[in-house]
Design a protein around this motif. Sequence first.
Motif, mmCIF file in Angstrom:
data_model
loop_
_atom_site.group_PDB
_atom_site.id
_atom_site.type_symbol
_atom_site.label_atom_id
_atom_site.label_comp_id
_atom_site.label_asym_id
_atom_site.label_seq_id
_atom_site.Cartn_x
_atom_site.Cartn_y
_atom_site.Cartn_z
ATOM 1 N N PRO A 1 -2.217 2.630 8.938
ATOM 2 C CA PRO A 1 -1.913 1.717 7.671
ATOM 3 C C PRO A 1 -3.377 1.670 7.103
ATOM 4 N N ILE A 2 -4.435 1.737 7.530
ATOM 5 C CA ILE A 2 -5.581 1.535 6.744
ATOM 6 C C ILE A 2 -6.189 2.766 6.648
ATOM 7 N N PHE A 3 -6.577 3.515 7.826
ATOM 8 C CA PHE A 3 -7.392 4.826 7.756
ATOM 9 C C PHE A 3 -6.506 5.976 6.877
ATOM 10 N N ILE B 1 0.915 -1.188 -0.107
ATOM 11 C CA ILE B 1 0.042 -0.184 -0.027
ATOM 12 C C ILE B 1 0.849 1.364 -0.059
ATOM 13 N N LEU B 2 2.032 1.331 0.812
ATOM 14 C CA LEU B 2 2.995 2.476 0.934
ATOM 15 C C LEU B 2 3.424 2.466 -0.528
ATOM 16 N N PHE B 3 4.062 1.244 -1.122
ATOM 17 C CA PHE B 3 4.511 1.541 -2.546
ATOM 18 C C PHE B 3 3.404 2.409 -3.392
ATOM 19 N N TRP B 4 2.235 1.657 -3.542
ATOM 20 C CA TRP B 4 1.154 2.245 -4.343
ATOM 21 C C TRP B 4 0.851 3.703 -4.324
ATOM 22 N N VAL B 5 0.762 4.134 -2.894
ATOM 23 C CA VAL B 5 0.517 5.572 -2.462
ATOM 24 C C VAL B 5 1.904 6.213 -3.041
ATOM 25 N N LEU B 6 2.879 5.822 -2.766
ATOM 26 C CA LEU B 6 4.108 6.832 -3.127
ATOM 27 C C LEU B 6 4.269 6.894 -4.633
ATOM 28 N N ARG B 7 3.817 5.747 -5.611
ATOM 29 C CA ARG B 7 3.708 5.875 -6.822
ATOM 30 C C ARG B 7 2.693 6.873 -7.263
ATOM 31 N N ASP B 8 1.470 6.526 -6.467
ATOM 32 C CA ASP B 8 0.351 7.362 -7.048
ATOM 33 C C ASP B 8 0.341 8.875 -6.700
ATOM 34 N N ALA C 1 3.064 9.656 2.485
ATOM 35 C CA ALA C 1 3.812 8.473 3.102
ATOM 36 C C ALA C 1 3.696 8.418 4.624
ATOM 37 N N VAL C 2 3.760 9.845 5.167
ATOM 38 C CA VAL C 2 3.493 9.902 6.723
ATOM 39 C C VAL C 2 2.284 9.266 7.258
ATOM 40 N N LEU C 3 1.205 9.477 6.470
ATOM 41 C CA LEU C 3 -0.247 9.118 6.545
ATOM 42 C C LEU C 3 -0.257 7.645 6.729
ATOM 43 N N VAL C 4 0.270 7.068 5.546
ATOM 44 C CA VAL C 4 0.103 5.600 5.267
ATOM 45 C C VAL C 4 1.018 4.861 6.382
ATOM 46 N N ILE C 5 2.201 5.234 6.903
ATOM 47 C CA ILE C 5 2.931 4.638 7.974
ATOM 48 C C ILE C 5 2.314 4.768 9.134
ATOM 49 N N ILE C 6 1.824 5.767 9.425
ATOM 50 C CA ILE C 6 1.288 5.916 10.938
ATOM 51 C C ILE C 6 -0.170 5.218 11.121
ATOM 52 N N TRP D 1 -6.965 8.926 0.012
ATOM 53 C CA TRP D 1 -8.012 9.015 -1.227
ATOM 54 C C TRP D 1 -8.661 10.266 -1.098
ATOM 55 N N ILE D 2 -8.930 10.637 0.016
ATOM 56 C CA ILE D 2 -9.882 11.765 0.309
ATOM 57 C C ILE D 2 -8.924 13.337 -0.152
ATOM 58 N N ILE D 3 -7.606 13.226 0.240
ATOM 59 C CA ILE D 3 -7.231 14.620 -0.062
ATOM 60 C C ILE D 3 -6.312 14.669 -1.077
ATOM 61 N N ARG D 4 -6.136 13.334 -1.620
ATOM 62 C CA ARG D 4 -5.159 13.418 -3.018
ATOM 63 C C ARG D 4 -5.660 14.379 -3.996
#
Length: 151
Positions: free
Chosen positions: A59-61, A30-37, A52-57, A67-70
């Motif tokens: 993991p699901i939320f 998921i982290l890799f996907w978000v970083l690529r996205d 990255a920080v959002l996903v690391i801290i 998705w909301i802020i991107r």
Amino acid sequence: MKFDPQIISNIVQILIAFAVAFLVALWLSILFWVLRDIRQRSRDPFMIILAAVLVIILPIFGVILYWIIRPTKTIEEKYQSALEEESLLQELEKQPKCPGCGRNVEPDWILCPACHTRLNKLCISCGKVLELPWNLCPYCGNPQQKAYKSN
Ligand SMILES: [Zn+2]
Ligand SMILES: [Zn+2]
């Protein structure tokens, strides 16, 4: 039938280890996907670090928040729509106007139907529509009169 508690506890440990490994793998992908996205959507280092920080801290939320802020459009899509706007504007600007009365005219008209201003001329050799300043026909190569004498 009796189970050796030691074996059961070993099996449980292995299952837990598998589950943890699976979750970590899921989290990493998921982290890799978000970083690529995010890299396709923003060049802002702050946005990339935030994602990255959002996903690391969280993991699901974190992914849901991401998705909301991107940014809704990728850089590619933004570039495409900017291009489309540009060409639409150029299309509008290309619509020629009569220098005499300002009405929209067709590019191949030689006279304004409203005010009779001379818009274009015809090639003396092949009859194609030429702009007034042209002294050479781009279609047949024949030279035209140096300057157009109005009327
Ligand atoms: Zn006119
Ligand atoms: Zn010509």
